[in-house]
Write a protein that holds these residues in place. Structure first.
Motif, PDB file in Angstrom:
ATOM      1  N   GLN A   1      18.363  17.797  50.970  1.00 20.40           N
ATOM      2  CA  GLN A   1      17.712  19.113  50.951  1.00 20.40           C
ATOM      3  C   GLN A   1      17.633  19.764  52.338  1.00 20.40           C
ATOM      4  OE1 GLN A   1      14.521  20.203  52.082  1.00 20.40           O
ATOM      5  NE2 GLN A   1      14.808  22.245  51.175  1.00 20.40           N
ATOM      6  N   PRO A   2      17.289  19.013  53.397  1.00 16.64           N
ATOM      7  CA  PRO A   2      17.244  19.647  54.727  1.00 16.64           C
ATOM      8  C   PRO A   2      18.583  20.214  55.187  1.00 16.64           C
ATOM      9  CG  PRO A   2      16.064  17.545  54.735  1.00 16.64           C
ATOM     10  CD  PRO A   2      16.826  17.618  53.453  1.00 16.64           C
ATOM     11  N   LEU A   3      19.678  19.743  54.600  1.00 16.37           N
ATOM     12  CA  LEU A   3      20.997  20.211  55.021  1.00 16.37           C
ATOM     13  C   LEU A   3      21.260  21.663  54.641  1.00 16.37           C
ATOM     14  CD1 LEU A   3      23.212  17.102  54.134  1.00 16.37           C
ATOM     15  CD2 LEU A   3      22.168  17.699  56.333  1.00 16.37           C
ATOM     16  N   ARG A   4      20.479  22.193  53.675  1.00 16.19           N
ATOM     17  CA  ARG A   4      20.677  23.588  53.291  1.00 16.19           C
ATOM     18  C   ARG A   4      20.495  24.523  54.486  1.00 16.19           C
ATOM     19  NH1 ARG A   4      23.709  24.165  49.245  1.00 16.19           N
ATOM     20  NH2 ARG A   4      23.013  26.318  49.196  1.00 16.19           N
TER      21      ARG A   4
ATOM     22  N   LEU B   1      23.140  22.585  57.959  1.00 16.70           N
ATOM     23  CA  LEU B   1      24.602  22.720  58.001  1.00 16.70           C
ATOM     24  C   LEU B   1      25.076  24.096  58.489  1.00 16.70           C
ATOM     25  CD1 LEU B   1      25.928  20.761  54.884  1.00 16.70           C
ATOM     26  CD2 LEU B   1      26.028  20.120  57.303  1.00 16.70           C
ATOM     27  N   PRO B   2      24.469  25.200  58.062  1.00 16.32           N
ATOM     28  CA  PRO B   2      24.932  26.495  58.595  1.00 16.32           C
ATOM     29  C   PRO B   2      24.790  26.615  60.105  1.00 16.32           C
ATOM     30  CG  PRO B   2      23.654  26.839  56.605  1.00 16.32           C
ATOM     31  CD  PRO B   2      23.489  25.396  56.988  1.00 16.32           C
ATOM     32  N   ARG B   3      23.797  25.917  60.677  1.00 16.18           N
ATOM     33  CA  ARG B   3      23.641  25.949  62.138  1.00 16.18           C
ATOM     34  C   ARG B   3      24.724  25.111  62.813  1.00 16.18           C
ATOM     35  NH1 ARG B   3      17.998  25.210  60.933  1.00 16.18           N
ATOM     36  NH2 ARG B   3      18.207  23.012  61.505  1.00 16.18           N
ATOM     37  N   LEU B   4      25.035  23.972  62.205  1.00 17.85           N
ATOM     38  CA  LEU B   4      26.025  23.082  62.801  1.00 17.85           C
ATOM     39  C   LEU B   4      27.450  23.577  62.583  1.00 17.85           C
ATOM     40  CD1 LEU B   4      24.562  19.595  61.754  1.00 17.85           C
ATOM     41  CD2 LEU B   4      24.535  20.613  64.042  1.00 17.85           C
ATOM     42  N   TYR B   5      27.695  24.129  61.389  1.00 17.70           N
ATOM     43  CA  TYR B   5      29.057  24.519  61.023  1.00 17.70           C
ATOM     44  C   TYR B   5      29.039  25.919  60.400  1.00 17.70           C
ATOM     45  CZ  TYR B   5      29.460  19.474  61.512  1.00 17.70           C
ATOM     46  OH  TYR B   5      29.403  18.186  61.984  1.00 17.70           O
ATOM     47  N   PRO B   6      29.245  26.961  61.199  1.00 18.01           N
ATOM     48  CA  PRO B   6      29.194  28.338  60.680  1.00 18.01           C
ATOM     49  C   PRO B   6      30.252  28.633  59.624  1.00 18.01           C
ATOM     50  CG  PRO B   6      29.008  28.310  63.073  1.00 18.01           C
ATOM     51  CD  PRO B   6      29.403  26.924  62.657  1.00 18.01           C
ATOM     52  N   ALA B   7      31.374  27.949  59.670  1.00 23.31           N
ATOM     53  CA  ALA B   7      32.463  28.238  58.733  1.00 23.31           C
ATOM     54  C   ALA B   7      32.145  27.685  57.343  1.00 23.31           C
ATOM     55  CB  ALA B   7      33.770  27.635  59.237  1.00 23.31           C
TER      56      ALA B   7
ATOM     57  N   LEU C   1      25.116   9.325  55.189  1.00 26.00           N
ATOM     58  CA  LEU C   1      24.898  10.773  55.218  1.00 26.00           C
ATOM     59  C   LEU C   1      25.054  11.306  56.637  1.00 26.00           C
ATOM     60  CD1 LEU C   1      22.135  12.769  53.381  1.00 26.00           C
ATOM     61  CD2 LEU C   1      22.467  13.108  55.817  1.00 26.00           C
ATOM     62  N   HIS C   2      24.423  10.636  57.583  1.00 28.52           N
ATOM     63  CA  HIS C   2      24.504  11.057  58.990  1.00 28.52           C
ATOM     64  C   HIS C   2      25.953  11.017  59.477  1.00 28.52           C
ATOM     65  CE1 HIS C   2      24.191  10.577  63.391  1.00 28.52           C
ATOM     66  NE2 HIS C   2      23.111  11.325  63.268  1.00 28.52           N
ATOM     67  N   GLN C   3      26.681   9.992  59.074  1.00 30.20           N
ATOM     68  CA  GLN C   3      28.077   9.836  59.482  1.00 30.20           C
ATOM     69  C   GLN C   3      28.928  10.994  58.978  1.00 30.20           C
ATOM     70  OE1 GLN C   3      30.123   6.690  57.472  1.00 30.20           O
ATOM     71  NE2 GLN C   3      31.573   6.342  59.157  1.00 30.20           N
ATOM     72  N   ILE C   4      28.758  11.340  57.710  1.00 27.30           N
ATOM     73  CA  ILE C   4      29.556  12.412  57.115  1.00 27.30           C
ATOM     74  C   ILE C   4      29.231  13.755  57.759  1.00 27.30           C
ATOM     75  CG2 ILE C   4      29.927  13.738  54.994  1.00 27.30           C
ATOM     76  CD1 ILE C   4      29.510  11.084  53.460  1.00 27.30           C
ATOM     77  N   VAL C   5      27.956  14.036  57.915  1.00 31.78           N
ATOM     78  CA  VAL C   5      27.545  15.328  58.463  1.00 31.78           C
ATOM     79  C   VAL C   5      28.041  15.507  59.886  1.00 31.78           C
ATOM     80  CG1 VAL C   5      25.562  16.702  59.208  1.00 31.78           C
ATOM     81  CG2 VAL C   5      25.559  15.612  56.953  1.00 31.78           C
ATOM     82  N   HIS C   6      27.874  14.483  60.701  1.00 25.88           N
ATOM     83  CA  HIS C   6      28.207  14.627  62.112  1.00 25.88           C
ATOM     84  C   HIS C   6      29.677  14.366  62.416  1.00 25.88           C
ATOM     85  CE1 HIS C   6      24.139  15.506  63.458  1.00 25.88           C
ATOM     86  NE2 HIS C   6      23.751  14.666  62.509  1.00 25.88           N
ATOM     87  N   ASN C   7      30.404  13.986  61.348  1.00 27.98           N
ATOM     88  CA  ASN C   7      31.848  13.897  61.479  1.00 27.98           C
ATOM     89  C   ASN C   7      32.525  15.207  61.049  1.00 27.98           C
ATOM     90  OD1 ASN C   7      34.239  12.192  62.110  1.00 27.98           O
ATOM     91  ND2 ASN C   7      34.692  12.513  59.934  1.00 27.98           N
TER      92      ASN C   7
END
Length: 217
Positions: free
Chosen positions: A159-162, A165-171, A203-209
């Protein structure tokens, strides 16, 4: 008839339920789960509804339905199981442009209520378009068994990724790739096994990869 499936935001919306038996109880509990402000109209309430009144979770008008009772409502459910009452409720609701459901009376329904499976924030609704509700119930029972609590826990974790993710990856395309990596990974299986630490690590691995293929091992 072809129905348009929709999920309504009922948070703090006034919803009126007519009837005081188990049919009304079922509808009231579903509305409360959705955060609605519920008013029940019935001359007699069953034990569960009485307990909800005493706990100040619902408001009760202890009498039969009267014209004018639907003023200020957002949604109306008649569980009176009485054709004459349903016809009157339908007439008032139509005049006020309210959506209404009269239980087991399809001709007096703007919408039908599906069978629902809830696992935290995961909501699966099943409908047979009013043709065979018993089939919808059996499918709900099957899915309730097949879908474990790990699905609700998965949604809590992501849920926090909503917002993140837009901050980390604008595309958008990259964010979409990451979401599919998360869903298709072994996170759900790890949660099913009770290994939340490993699930969080994946989860952390996927997001930050950034959604790279190696993150979804």
């Amino acid at each position: 008839m072809q129905y348009y499936p929709i999920y309504l935001n009922l948070e703090n919306r006034r919803c009126v339920v007519i009837g005081g038996d188990r049919h009304a109880e079922e509808k009231v509990l579903g509305l409360l789960d959705a955060g609605a402000s519920v008013t029940v109209i019935a001359s007699r309430l069953n034990r569960k509804l009485e307990s909800l009144v005493k706990a100040s979770r619902i408001t009760a008008l202890r009498r039969d339905y009267r014209a004018g009772d639907l003023q200020g409502a957002f949604l109306v459910i008649s569980a009176a199981m009485d054709p004459a009452t349903n016809a009157c409720v339908w007439e008032e609701a139509t005049q006020r442009n309210l959506v209404v459901n009269c239980v087991d009376d399809v001709q007096h329904c703007d919408f039908i209520a599906p069978s629902i499976v809830r696992k935290g924030d995961l909501i699966v609704s099943i409908s047979t378009s009013g043709v065979a509700p018993a089939l919808a119930v059996r499918l709900r029972q099957r899915m309730a068994t097949e879908l474990g609590s790990e699905y609700g826990r998965f949604l809590e974790l992501v849920q926090p990724l909503r917002e993140e993710l837009p901050r980390l990856y604008p595309a958008f395309q990259q964010r979409r790739a990451i979401w599919y990596q998360l869903v298709d990974s072994d996170i759900l299986e790890l949660l099913r096994q009770g290994d939340e630490a490993a699930a969080r690590a994946r989860l952390h691995q996927i997001v930050h990869n950034g959604g790279g293929k190696e993150a979804a091992r």
